[in-house]
Design a protein around this motif. Sequence first.
Motif, mmCIF file in Angstrom:
data_model
loop_
_atom_site.group_PDB
_atom_site.id
_atom_site.type_symbol
_atom_site.label_atom_id
_atom_site.label_comp_id
_atom_site.label_asym_id
_atom_site.label_seq_id
_atom_site.Cartn_x
_atom_site.Cartn_y
_atom_site.Cartn_z
ATOM 1 N N LEU A 131 -2.535 23.821 -8.626
ATOM 2 C CA LEU A 131 -1.500 23.542 -9.622
ATOM 3 C C LEU A 131 -2.055 22.514 -10.603
ATOM 4 N N THR A 132 -1.528 22.501 -11.812
ATOM 5 C CA THR A 132 -1.890 21.416 -12.719
ATOM 6 C C THR A 132 -1.348 20.116 -12.125
ATOM 7 N N PHE A 133 -2.031 19.015 -12.361
ATOM 8 C CA PHE A 133 -1.582 17.764 -11.753
ATOM 9 C C PHE A 133 -0.192 17.383 -12.255
ATOM 10 N N GLU A 134 0.106 17.705 -13.499
ATOM 11 C CA GLU A 134 1.416 17.388 -14.060
ATOM 12 C C GLU A 134 2.541 18.038 -13.254
ATOM 13 N N SER A 135 2.273 19.248 -12.723
ATOM 14 C CA SER A 135 3.317 19.976 -11.991
ATOM 15 C C SER A 135 3.347 19.636 -10.498
ATOM 16 N N MET A 136 2.433 18.808 -10.052
ATOM 17 C CA MET A 136 2.375 18.447 -8.626
ATOM 18 C C MET A 136 3.318 17.274 -8.345
ATOM 19 N N GLU A 137 4.608 17.550 -8.449
ATOM 20 C CA GLU A 137 5.599 16.480 -8.273
ATOM 21 C C GLU A 137 5.501 15.837 -6.886
ATOM 22 N N ALA A 138 5.892 14.572 -6.818
ATOM 23 C CA ALA A 138 5.939 13.873 -5.541
ATOM 24 C C ALA A 138 7.068 14.449 -4.684
ATOM 25 N N ILE A 139 6.781 14.666 -3.397
ATOM 26 C CA ILE A 139 7.807 15.150 -2.478
ATOM 27 C C ILE A 139 7.971 14.202 -1.273
ATOM 28 N N ARG A 140 7.174 13.178 -1.215
ATOM 29 C CA ARG A 140 7.340 12.170 -0.171
ATOM 30 C C ARG A 140 6.597 10.904 -0.584
ATOM 31 N N LEU A 141 7.217 9.772 -0.364
ATOM 32 C CA LEU A 141 6.603 8.474 -0.660
ATOM 33 C C LEU A 141 6.578 7.646 0.615
ATOM 34 N N GLY A 142 5.385 7.204 0.971
ATOM 35 C CA GLY A 142 5.226 6.326 2.121
ATOM 36 C C GLY A 142 4.532 5.052 1.695
ATOM 37 N N PHE B 26 -1.599 -1.309 -3.989
ATOM 38 C CA PHE B 26 -2.858 -0.625 -3.692
ATOM 39 C C PHE B 26 -2.582 0.834 -3.338
ATOM 40 N N SER B 27 -3.560 1.681 -3.607
ATOM 41 C CA SER B 27 -3.557 3.031 -3.040
ATOM 42 C C SER B 27 -4.993 3.488 -2.896
ATOM 43 N N TRP B 28 -5.173 4.551 -2.119
ATOM 44 C CA TRP B 28 -6.507 5.126 -1.919
ATOM 45 C C TRP B 28 -6.682 6.241 -2.942
ATOM 46 N N SER B 29 -7.092 5.878 -4.143
ATOM 47 C CA SER B 29 -7.274 6.782 -5.281
ATOM 48 C C SER B 29 -6.198 6.509 -6.325
ATOM 49 N N SER B 30 -6.640 6.505 -7.562
ATOM 50 C CA SER B 30 -5.733 6.232 -8.679
ATOM 51 C C SER B 30 -4.758 7.387 -8.924
ATOM 52 N N SER B 31 -4.951 8.521 -8.242
ATOM 53 C CA SER B 31 -4.034 9.656 -8.432
ATOM 54 C C SER B 31 -2.603 9.281 -8.041
ATOM 55 N N ASP B 32 -2.446 8.344 -7.103
ATOM 56 C CA ASP B 32 -1.099 7.928 -6.700
ATOM 57 C C ASP B 32 -0.409 7.154 -7.821
ATOM 58 N N LEU B 33 -1.168 6.310 -8.523
ATOM 59 C CA LEU B 33 -0.583 5.591 -9.658
ATOM 60 C C LEU B 33 -0.261 6.565 -10.787
ATOM 61 N N THR B 34 -1.149 7.522 -11.022
ATOM 62 C CA THR B 34 -0.903 8.530 -12.055
ATOM 63 C C THR B 34 0.356 9.329 -11.730
ATOM 64 N N PHE C 55 0.861 -1.181 0.000
ATOM 65 C CA PHE C 55 0.000 0.000 0.000
ATOM 66 C C PHE C 55 0.898 1.232 0.000
ATOM 67 N N PHE C 56 0.700 2.137 -0.950
ATOM 68 C CA PHE C 56 1.587 3.294 -1.060
ATOM 69 C C PHE C 56 0.803 4.584 -1.223
ATOM 70 N N ASP C 57 1.473 5.678 -0.906
ATOM 71 C CA ASP C 57 0.822 6.985 -0.969
ATOM 72 C C ASP C 57 1.885 8.059 -1.186
ATOM 73 N N PHE C 58 1.561 9.047 -2.021
ATOM 74 C CA PHE C 58 2.459 10.173 -2.274
ATOM 75 C C PHE C 58 1.926 11.447 -1.623
ATOM 76 N N GLU C 59 2.833 12.262 -1.102
ATOM 77 C CA GLU C 59 2.538 13.667 -0.844
ATOM 78 C C GLU C 59 3.133 14.438 -2.013
ATOM 79 N N MET C 60 2.445 15.482 -2.465
ATOM 80 C CA MET C 60 2.844 16.177 -3.690
ATOM 81 C C MET C 60 2.927 17.680 -3.473
#
Length: 307
Positions: free
Chosen positions: A21-32, A99-107, A9-14
Amino acid sequence: MAQLKQYIFFDFEMLCASKGLTFESMEAIRLGAVKYDLETRQITTFDQYIKPISNEPLSEFCKKLTGISDEDLIDAADFKEVLKEFLTWVGGIKKSQFFSWSSSDLTRLCLDASFHEISSSTIKKIQQRYVDFQAIFTQRVSKTNASVETALHLYGLTFVGEKHNPKWDAYNTLRIYLQFLNQPLASDLIMLKSFIFEEEEQYSVERVNTLLHHKLIDDFSSILGDRDTFPMKEASKLVKKTRNLVKKYNNILINRSGLFSQDILFLVKRLVDFHHTFISAYEEHRAYSSKIIILDDSERPLILKRR
């Protein structure tokens, strides 16, 4: 296909800003992430900051929301290095379900991998083994896109750990999944409250099937009644209404908990059958420019005949 041995199970902070911000510019800044061993049930964790390509200081909004400061990112590795360490920690994509809570993490994973020119074959292997658990939970339990905290509350649980910390978000998503997987009766009762008994203040397990019987008949009677002739414009609306009824009751057919009686399963199957039959009849009548559609007795749903 390798034998499944673990859940990841993974999740990004962006990157984020109050003005958006556009989603493209919302880079990941932490991965848990958390890893759940299916045999031992042991849980291990992964948590790393990620230095983004953008050199802009974090917005005050982003700092407050994520709890991440510019100082946290100064000595952080870039996305490519963090992903490499993450995959080493995973220890084998082919034996994992992601797994993640929302496909935005895979995107986010796909976008940042592309920005950093990471092999697409690696990402595709994760995509093939990925589950958007929020989508499943919405379809099967909650009806609406619940937050992690709200989903926990549905099972009588509270959030463990620090909010907006991706490691703890991933851990709590795992907790929801284990409840969903191992507590089918609780999941079905929540589903009934969410999808069907929305106006019922209380109902007992013993009375569920009796109440469902009445609900099914009342719902179908409200849109069909005793009529057998419908103008085509009205029939078009009826197609949509029966489709909504199928969505409302379709989870009953899964019946993981064994809660639902054979009588209720029979009625819901007949509802689904009627919906498909009615669609076919409607499309055929429309193809011939018919003005009305007439249901003969054999086409009337058994759910109404059994009143």
